[in-house]
Design an enzyme around this catalytic site. Structure first.
Site, short mmCIF file in Angstrom:
data_model
loop_
_atom_site.label_atom_id
_atom_site.label_comp_id
_atom_site.label_asym_id
_atom_site.label_seq_id
_atom_site.Cartn_x
_atom_site.Cartn_y
_atom_site.Cartn_z
CB CYS A 82 -0.93 -0.10 1.03
SG CYS A 82 -2.44 1.22 1.03
CG HIS A 172 -3.63 -3.64 3.36
ND1 HIS A 172 -2.61 -3.26 4.19
CD2 HIS A 172 -4.33 -2.55 2.81
CE1 HIS A 172 -2.55 -2.07 4.23
NE2 HIS A 172 -3.41 -1.64 3.13
CD GLU A 174 -0.96 -5.96 5.51
OE1 GLU A 174 -0.93 -6.41 4.34
OE2 GLU A 174 -1.07 -4.84 5.57
#
Ligand code: XMP
Length: 516
Positions: A82, A172, A174
């Site tokens: 990002c 993202h 994660e």
């Protein structure tokens, strides 16, 4: 550890998650705020890859958080997530622009070219879902970069410069919402950074014990035990490393749960090969809390009383050089002050570890690189019992912040009895481990009731049970009504001083888990 990854933190809310995901892949990983990532720091370490986190900032801000250009020329693989991807773009000569429409939530990823980052990942159907949260996007790529995947709103959802091993992802990976996020990270670690899986709990345990031995040598160390998982695991590690050179002490505040001090005494005797002392200070705590009803005052008094007791105890430990603390990684990671605002103090938290600032001890914190679930795994590896490893969290100030109003011995006793009944029922019904935290609270108001033929005028007990992953947010646990009625009945029938039981339905936010 051969393989180490550095996560450079630019202040994203989910930076810690990136580190978790890397460690879940069996690769050791650290987080450092971007301000600390300078040449001197990088020279002192041997990182196999860098991950740049997201950020609440924009690369268009006047003083945007950045890294020097040199950082991108090190021939070490880089993955920007990002803001990290936007920073790569900006520093290396591309263009980032504010999106017309902020992209927030799920998007479908379409692969447009081959890339090692998304190698062997099938992005068909629901597997193509990725989590977006950005208001800037990459408009023009730096030279030698190419786009390898896009979404409806982001042409450059994944970019790469294969020659320099630099990758950028707009979404993202994660967060769990990104279906194939874990695989993308694993491609980065193993295919791009050539990491090996050498982060496992068994080798971690052995390494930590060896480190402690080397650090402490023949010196004595003291450890304040609270009975919680962190202090117990850290004492257990040190005990395995230096045995009798470790002296543990436990402060009995009188504010613990029913039978807790006794149970802990037995457990410590069984599992720690070290000296152990209980400091009975309950009279002092009750004396200091007399007449106090304000929550913050209570917390401060308890904190100060702990410190006084610790100072008195430690003054007698002339031969002791080290103090052990169960500090965890989330407490160590500095939060990056991007906007320079200090977060508001909701409650002044403290643990037994709320110790004096000036001390004659050196600190030893064996868990300072670990997350809570890693500490639990380590506890298992050390042979600690399930009852310690999987206990519900308990606040440092103990029952004082669950007895609302004045904290007296008799009100604490009333709460202990009610809490014991509730928690035992949870255990009997196999509910205890499905819940993050469950406990009773005693209110400082009385209501009228009737028992037998007599009028009663007694206190209210609240049942609180929440699910959570980290205590930052919480949901109310959904009980069967019969279970709650049974607990309420049992409490009112068996505990003097309580004639009414209520169940708390408040989530966090807007409530907090504890009441004070
Ligand atoms: P709150 O009430 O802030 O609690 O929603 C979040 C989590 O933190 C625990 N808690 C504490 N833990 N010292 C601690 O070690 C404290 O002073 C303290 N206050 C709250 C609480 O039990 C919950 O798990």
């Amino acid at each position: 550890m051969n393989s180490q990854i550095l996560v450079v933190d630019f202040g994203s809310q989910v930076t810690k998650l990136i580190a978790r995901r890397v460690r879940e892949n069996g690769v050791y990983c650290e987080i450092e705020p971007f301000q600390k990532v300078n040449e001197k720091f990088l020279k002192s370490r041997n990182f196999k890859g860098f991950i740049l986190s997201g950020s609440p900032s924009s690369v268009d801000d006047r003083n945007f958080p950045k890294l020097k250009r040199k950082f991108f020329k090190k021939n070490v693989p880089i993955l920007g997530i990002c803001y990290g991807a936007q920073l790569i773009t900006k520093i290396l000569g591309g263009k980032v622009e504010s999106c017309k429409k902020r992209e927030f939530g799920l998007a479908n990823l379409k692969k447009t070219k081959n890339s090692e980052l998304i190698d062997s990942i099938n992005f068909e159907k629901s597997n193509s879902k990725v989590w977006m949260s950005h208001s800037d996007s990459i408009l023009k790529l730096p030279s030698d970069f190419e786009s390898v995947a896009s979404t409806d709103n982001s042409t450059n959802a994944i970019i790469q410069n294969k020659k320099s091993n630099i990758y950028g992802i707009q979404f993202h990976p994660e967060v769990t919402h990104t279906k194939k996020g874990k695989l993308i990270l694993s491609n980065f670690l193993f295919k791009i950074c050539s990491c090996t899986k050498d982060w496992d709990i068994k080798s971690l345990k052995n390494n930590l014990i060896l480190d402690i031995k080397n650090k402490l040598k023949n010196n004595n160390v003291i450890c304040a035990l609270s009975g919680g998982v962190d202090s117990t695991v850290s004492a257990s590690l040190i005990s395995k490393a230096v045995g009798k050179n470790l002296k543990c002490f436990y402060v009995d505040t009188g504010l613990m749960r029913k039978n807790e001090t006794l149970q802990l005494k037995e457990l410590f005797k069984k599992y720690l090969d070290s000296k152990f002392k209980i400091i009975n200070s309950s009279n002092l705590f009750f004396k200091n809390l007399k007449g106090i009803t304000d929550p913050e005052k209570k917390r401060k008094i308890i904190g100060k009383t702990f410190i006084k007791i610790f100072e008195k105890y430690s003054q007698n430990q002339k031969s002791v050089k080290y103090l052990a603390q169960g500090t965890l990684y989330p407490d160590v990671i500095e939060s990056v002050a991007i906007v320079g605002k200090k977060s508001l103090t909701i409650k002044s938290h403290h643990n037994v570890g709320g110790l004096p600032k000036k001390m004659n001890f050196k600190l030893i914190e064996p868990l300072r690189n670990l997350f809570k679930d890693e500490v639990r795994e380590l506890g298992k590896e050390l042979g600690l019992p399930h009852t310690i490893i999987n206990r519900h969290p308990f606040p440092g100030p103990g029952l004082a912040i669950r007895v609302l109003g004045e904290v007296t011995k008799s009100r604490v006793k009333t709460l202990q009895e009610a809490d014991y009944i509730f928690v035992e029922e949870l255990k009997k019904n196999n509910l205890y481990h499905k819940i993050w935290q469950a406990f009773c609270v005693l209110l400082p108001v009385k209501t009228v009731g009737v028992m037998g033929d007599s009028r009663t005028y007694e206190q209210i007990c609240i049942l609180r049970a929440v699910t959570s992953t980290d205590g930052m947010t919480a949901e109310t646990f959904k009980f069967d009504q019969d279970f709650l009625s049974k607990c309420a009945n049992k409490i009112v029938n068996n505990v003097d001083g309580i004639n009414r039981v209520c169940f708390d339905l408040t989530t966090k936010p807007p409530g907090t888990i504890e009441y004070e």
